[in-house]
Design an enzyme around this catalytic site. Structure first.
Site, PDB file in Angstrom:
ATOM      1  N   ASP A 227       0.878  -1.168   0.000  1.00  0.00           N
ATOM      2  CA  ASP A 227       0.000   0.000   0.000  1.00  0.00           C
ATOM      3  C   ASP A 227       0.917   1.220   0.000  1.00  0.00           C
ATOM      4  OD1 ASP A 227      -2.203   1.779   0.260  1.00  0.00           O
ATOM      5  OD2 ASP A 227      -3.333   0.232   1.302  1.00  0.00           O
ATOM      6  N   HIS A 250       2.251   1.381  -3.115  1.00  0.00           N
ATOM      7  CA  HIS A 250       1.360   2.196  -3.945  1.00  0.00           C
ATOM      8  C   HIS A 250       1.917   3.611  -4.122  1.00  0.00           C
ATOM      9  CE1 HIS A 250      -2.471  -0.450  -3.182  1.00  0.00           C
ATOM     10  NE2 HIS A 250      -1.479  -1.107  -3.734  1.00  0.00           N
TER      11      HIS A 250
END
Ligand SMILES: *[C@@H]1O[C@H](CO)[C@@H](O)[C@H](O)[C@H]1NC(C)=O
Ligand SMILES: *[C@@H]1O[C@H](CO)[C@@H](O)[C@H](O)[C@H]1NC(C)=O
Ligand SMILES: *[C@@H]1O[C@H](CO)[C@@H](O)[C@H](O)[C@H]1NC(C)=O
Ligand SMILES: *[C@@H]1O[C@H](CO)[C@@H](O)[C@H](O)[C@H]1NC(C)=O
Ligand SMILES: *[C@@H]1O[C@H](CO)[C@@H](O)[C@H](O)[C@H]1NC(C)=O
Ligand SMILES: *[C@@H]1O[C@H](CO)[C@@H](O)[C@H](O)[C@H]1NC(C)=O
Ligand SMILES: *[C@@H]1O[C@H](CO)[C@@H](O)[C@H](O)[C@H]1NC(C)=O
Ligand SMILES: *[C@@H]1O[C@H](CO)[C@@H](O)[C@H](O)[C@H]1NC(C)=O
Ligand SMILES: *[C@@H]1O[C@H](CO)[C@@H](O)[C@H](O)[C@H]1NC(C)=O
Ligand SMILES: *[C@@H]1O[C@H](CO)[C@@H](O)[C@H](O)[C@H]1NC(C)=O
Ligand SMILES: *[C@@H]1O[C@H](CO)[C@@H](O)[C@H](O)[C@H]1NC(C)=O
Ligand SMILES: *[C@@H]1O[C@H](CO)[C@@H](O)[C@H](O)[C@H]1NC(C)=O
Length: 415
Positions: A227, A250
């Site tokens: 993430d 991410h």
């Protein structure tokens, strides 16, 4: 004569030298062993040694009770051992501490002034059971409504704190992410690993989420996760991120912002320097919700601004979206066209973003799409090639006030 000189010398030292620091009480935290809960002992030691002290956590601690260590003042925390939270979903979901933002909760809330945590030790979130449960139930697992059953807490939250340094700590198996609501906090030499050993993906394993905090530095750290590597949530100001290696993440993300129509979100004065971003969904990203006609909307319509954010010496390798601005984040395109974002984006600079994309977005390596006009966006030294093919890179821009200070040729998005 000699005696007078000595007297003078000792006077000078006491006059110029720093005042003697208060003596630091050292408090060691024993571990019970045999899988027994060390949480109550840890809480007790932090309470009795909350000022001018050094707390030593050098054992292997099993923690089954919320760590609420508050009102610390001038405390050194030597974490050379391991703090491991039990994988007890039924127990942790209701007892972890609720932190308003996105209904997150935490295993450990560390709060106070002048706190220094160090020591080479480990905080282990025991994430596997949480990821497997998420995978199999689809329960997104934030608190609030579902808190009594599945809360996925954050391993360590520095909250309501000022003048904090956390360094040389390992953090593994985060079931969720970190949050901060503090002033003047520095993290350095942190190694974060969130790796799933089953077929369940890791979820929301953000490295750092910064929220309602000013003057935060994150540097010299390595993150392996799935993430955001570092993300700047509402009201993150005067932030430095430097010398980071992010693998599988991410990206370094501003946002998401503007989700709640009744709120004002600010992200300003952010400097991101010397980042290596590998195998990631995004590189340098800004995500802001579009507008919304409903004054009570929780899916966009918020106001505020993103201003003065600079990404310098940012190296990408196998990254889907090396540079991305999305000002219609999670917003229906038609709604966003009719109601552009009320959260402005300006003064954004990309200096020496280089490397190779993954090719996931075809030839697109830069995608700057605003719904309102984004002003003062500049790029110099951009050199990104398209991964996995010999395609010529393309750069998509929409509603960029002026493109003359971008060192690439913009094309309109192919609707
Ligand atoms: C937080 O929980 C409340 C109450 O269950 C719910 O209405 C809200 O949608 C949740 N918010 C988020 C961001 O999950
Ligand atoms: C943190 O500070 C806020 C605002 O002052 C307060 O409402 C909240 O209870 C504090 N949190 C904790 C866990 O002390
Ligand atoms: C920030 O915190 C550090 C470490 O505690 C301290 O040395 C420094 O003086 C603080 N800076 C400000 C502006 O308070
Ligand atoms: C995760 O979910 C997938 C799809 O539902 C399933 O095939 C897989 O077995 C699950 N993994 C675990 C470890 O339960
Ligand atoms: C950039 O970061 C890397 C670690 O990711 C570090 O080894 C290197 O020294 C840094 N470069 C500078 C100029 O600080
Ligand atoms: C990135 O992580 C993967 C595992 O997910 C590993 O195989 C790879 O070696 C890592 N790359 C770097 C540069 O650390
Ligand atoms: C952010 O700061 C602004 C200005 O101080 C304030 O009006 C707003 O309520 C804050 N927003 C959040 C989400 O804390
Ligand atoms: C922009 O932010 C940097 C810190 O990242 C700060 O040093 C600089 O003064 C800010 N510039 C403006 C115009 O606010
Ligand atoms: C950003 O930095 C500038 C220059 O130092 C300062 O004037 C401004 O108040 C800062 N903005 C925020 C929101 O802290
Ligand atoms: C927004 O919320 C307020 C207060 O809860 C309510 O009075 C108002 O009717 C709501 N407006 C809309 C458009 O839903
Ligand atoms: C950007 O890259 C150029 C060419 O490699 C170099 O001369 C320059 O110093 C770099 N700028 C920054 C701010 O690192
Ligand atoms: C790229 O071009 C080179 C030389 O023309 C060729 O050898 C190579 O196979 C091409 N690679 C791809 C992925 O098309």
């Amino acid at each position: 004569m000699y005696a007078a000189w000595l007297l003078l010398a000792s006077f000078a030292v006491s006059a110029l030298g720093k005042p003697k620091p208060p003596t630091r009480k050292t408090c060691s935290v024993p571990a019970i062993g045999g899988g027994e809960d060390d949480g109550p002992t840890i809480n007790k030691v932090f309470k009795t040694c909350s000022t001018h002290s050094r707390i030593v956590l050098d054992k292997y601690y099993v923690v089954d009770t919320l760590l609420l260590t508050k009102d610390l003042n001038d405390v050194e925390i030597e974490l050379s051992g391991t703090v491991q939270y039990t994988p007890d979903i039924a127990k942790w979901s209701p007892q972890s501490l609720f932190l308003t933002y996105q209904n997150a909760t935490t295993f450990w809330f560390l709060s106070g002034n002048n706190i220094h945590m160090f020591g080479g030790g480990t905080i282990d979130g025991n994430g596997q059971v949480w990821w497997d449960t998420l995978n199999n139930t689809g329960n997104s697992g934030t608190a609030g409504g579902s808190s009594t059953t599945f809360a996925r807490p954050i391993p360590l939250t520095v909250g309501n704190a000022t003048n904090v340094v956390v360094e040389n700590i390992r953090e593994i198996g985060s079931p969720f992410w970190f949050v901060y609501q503090s002033n003047n906090v520095t993290y350095k030499n942190i190694n974060i690993r969130a790796v799933s050993f089953s077929s369940s993906p890791t979820a929301n394993s953000d490295g750092w989420d910064i929220y309602r905090s000013n003057q935060v530095t994150v540097r010299d750290s390595v993150v392996l996760n799935n993430d955001d590597c570092v993300s700047f949530k509402p009201n993150s100001t005067n932030i430095i991120v430097a010398n980071m290696i992010c693998n599988g993440s991410h990206g370094i993300s501003v946002g998401s912002l503007g989700q709640y129509a009744m709120e004002t979100d600010i992200v300003a004065n952010v400097s991101v320097t010397n980042v290596t971003m590998i195998n990631a969904q995004n590189g340098a990203r800004i995500k802001v919700f579009g507008g919304n006609p409903n004054p009570n909307s929780t899916v966009g319509g918020g106001s505020g601004y993103v201003k003065n954010v600079t990404f310098t010496d940012f190296f990408v390798q196998n990254v889907d979206n090396p540079i991305l601005i999305n000002q219609c984040y999670s917003t229906n395109a038609a709604v966003c066209a009719q109601f552009p974002s009320k959260l402005t984006i300006s003064d954004i600079h990309y200096i020496n973003v280089t490397g190779t994309s993954s090719g996931h977005e075809g030839s697109v390596v830069v995608d700057l799409e605003c719904s309102d006009i984004c002003e003062d966006i500049t790029a110099t030294g951009t050199n990104i090639s398209v991964g996995g093919s010999n395609k010529t890179a393309t750069y998509v821009c929409k509603n960029i006030g002026t493109t003359s200070e971008l060192d690439f040729e913009c094309v309109a998005p192919s609707t």
